[in-house]
Design a protein around this motif. Sequence first.
Motif, short mmCIF file in Angstrom:
data_model
loop_
_atom_site.label_atom_id
_atom_site.label_comp_id
_atom_site.label_asym_id
_atom_site.label_seq_id
_atom_site.Cartn_x
_atom_site.Cartn_y
_atom_site.Cartn_z
N LEU A 242 8.24 -16.96 -27.59
CA LEU A 242 8.72 -17.62 -26.17
C LEU A 242 8.32 -17.59 -25.02
O LEU A 242 9.53 -16.02 -24.71
N ARG A 243 7.92 -17.44 -23.88
CA ARG A 243 8.43 -16.86 -22.54
C ARG A 243 8.90 -17.58 -21.31
O ARG A 243 7.38 -18.07 -21.51
N ARG A 244 9.18 -17.77 -20.86
CA ARG A 244 9.41 -18.75 -20.28
C ARG A 244 9.52 -20.06 -20.29
O ARG A 244 9.21 -21.03 -19.74
N VAL A 245 9.88 -20.48 -21.68
CA VAL A 245 9.81 -22.17 -22.16
C VAL A 245 11.40 -22.47 -22.10
O VAL A 245 12.58 -21.55 -22.13
N GLU A 246 11.58 -23.81 -21.75
CA GLU A 246 12.96 -24.41 -21.92
C GLU A 246 12.73 -25.10 -23.60
O GLU A 246 11.59 -25.85 -23.33
N VAL A 247 13.83 -25.26 -23.73
CA VAL A 247 13.62 -25.91 -25.15
C VAL A 247 14.73 -27.29 -25.18
O VAL A 247 15.85 -26.59 -24.34
N ASP A 264 13.39 -14.56 -21.47
CA ASP A 264 13.78 -15.57 -20.35
C ASP A 264 12.58 -16.90 -20.54
O ASP A 264 12.73 -17.31 -19.23
N SER A 265 13.69 -17.24 -21.92
CA SER A 265 14.04 -18.87 -21.76
C SER A 265 15.04 -19.31 -21.65
O SER A 265 16.36 -19.05 -21.78
N TRP A 266 15.31 -20.96 -21.56
CA TRP A 266 16.65 -21.66 -21.36
C TRP A 266 16.56 -22.58 -22.51
O TRP A 266 15.37 -23.78 -22.40
N THR A 295 19.13 -17.86 -21.38
CA THR A 295 20.00 -18.25 -21.60
C THR A 295 19.66 -19.65 -22.57
O THR A 295 19.51 -20.44 -22.63
N LEU A 296 21.67 -19.57 -23.00
CA LEU A 296 21.17 -19.81 -24.53
C LEU A 296 22.82 -20.84 -24.24
O LEU A 296 23.99 -20.24 -24.40
N ASP A 297 22.82 -22.51 -24.37
CA ASP A 297 24.03 -22.45 -24.45
C ASP A 297 23.76 -24.34 -24.54
O ASP A 297 23.33 -25.71 -24.26
#
Length: 393
Positions: A242-247, A264-266, A295-297
């Motif tokens: 996963l690259r620059r993926v928003e989940v 580089d994902s959120w 960013t993992l939150d």
Amino acid sequence: MSQPVTTPTPRRPRRPRALLATAAVLAALAAGAGVAPAAQASVAPVMNYDGTTVNNARIPATDVEIELVTPVAFDRGTYVVGTTPVGTLGAGTAAGGTYRARTTVDLGGRSGSITLVAKLYKGKYLAQTVFKVLRVVPATRTAIPAGWPNAASTGVPAGTTLTRTGDVVVTEPGTVLSGLDMGCLTVRAADVVVRRSRVTCTDGRQLAVALTDAEGFVMEDSEIDGGDGGTENAIGWSDYTLRRVEVRGTQDGPRLGYDVTVVDSWIHALVRHDGVHTDALQSTSGERILVRHNTLDPRTAGDDDFLNSAVQLGTETGTKRLRDVVFEKNYLDGGTFSVNVKCSANIDSSVVFRDNRFGHGSKYGGVIAPGRLRVSGNTYVDTGARVAVEPAC
């Protein structure tokens, strides 16, 4: 042969119990401390904030109301941090064999783990000293710091036109999907690439992006949306990047198995359902996992639920071991602990957390893990203070 004669040692006269008790009380008073009645000794004093104990809890760095509950009678008291007074107490109110008092404590300007001390007095004597460790965090929620993935740097790039489709099943190796607004995605072929696309999967299945014999799968500049927790997991289990993926919107984020890269994902705004401990990333066994600069939150803005963790690691399935796993340069926040590694996890020194930055939004702390986890360079993003590791066992 004559036997040696032993002269018995004279017994010291026993002092009456009343005299012994009096002597103990006088000695304690001479040392400046009163003595709680014996019937109350088994009741431990507590400090409460917002209805729960302060022990290692998150307390905002501002003026907060603290309730003290103790079995010892007192008529006044002082709160101190170190040698600095931060609050005063009036007389405790008797209730059910305990004494209670509330007051405002000034924790402004403080951060991290501190020891709050209550000194309680009865008449001219110090009746009791209560020590509690609590964790002071910023009074307001910290936004994603500059430089870490967010809405502007992940997901479908602004201005992209998407073509709406239903669910997609890929069986042709080397397929490239671009500019699609899909339902759920199933991949049963190697070297498939998804670019500038959105997956919205809400029909209750286990995986929004399901991979079977899909070695080399790549998803970049795209989004995975589970709606209101309609899908359990975002993607799994192995052989993907996963690259620059928003989940968002799934009950759990990506599951980490074998040969997985997330960069580089959120991963955020996940959804708790009954019986689910929601994590941004989770692994229950695997090898060759790289998680870098994400960013993992798991939390949702405006929701008070901490959810379970940003990273949850264990070894309950498959080969029941984790090897060659690296988490580096990520921003982690939320969860009861932001990083939770089970005591029973079968890990060794190849499982590494290094140079990550943490927010203060977890319930109890940054990391809980067994001692065999390798950690280095992990700090809070605002203060630069080292993130302590709470022992998991």
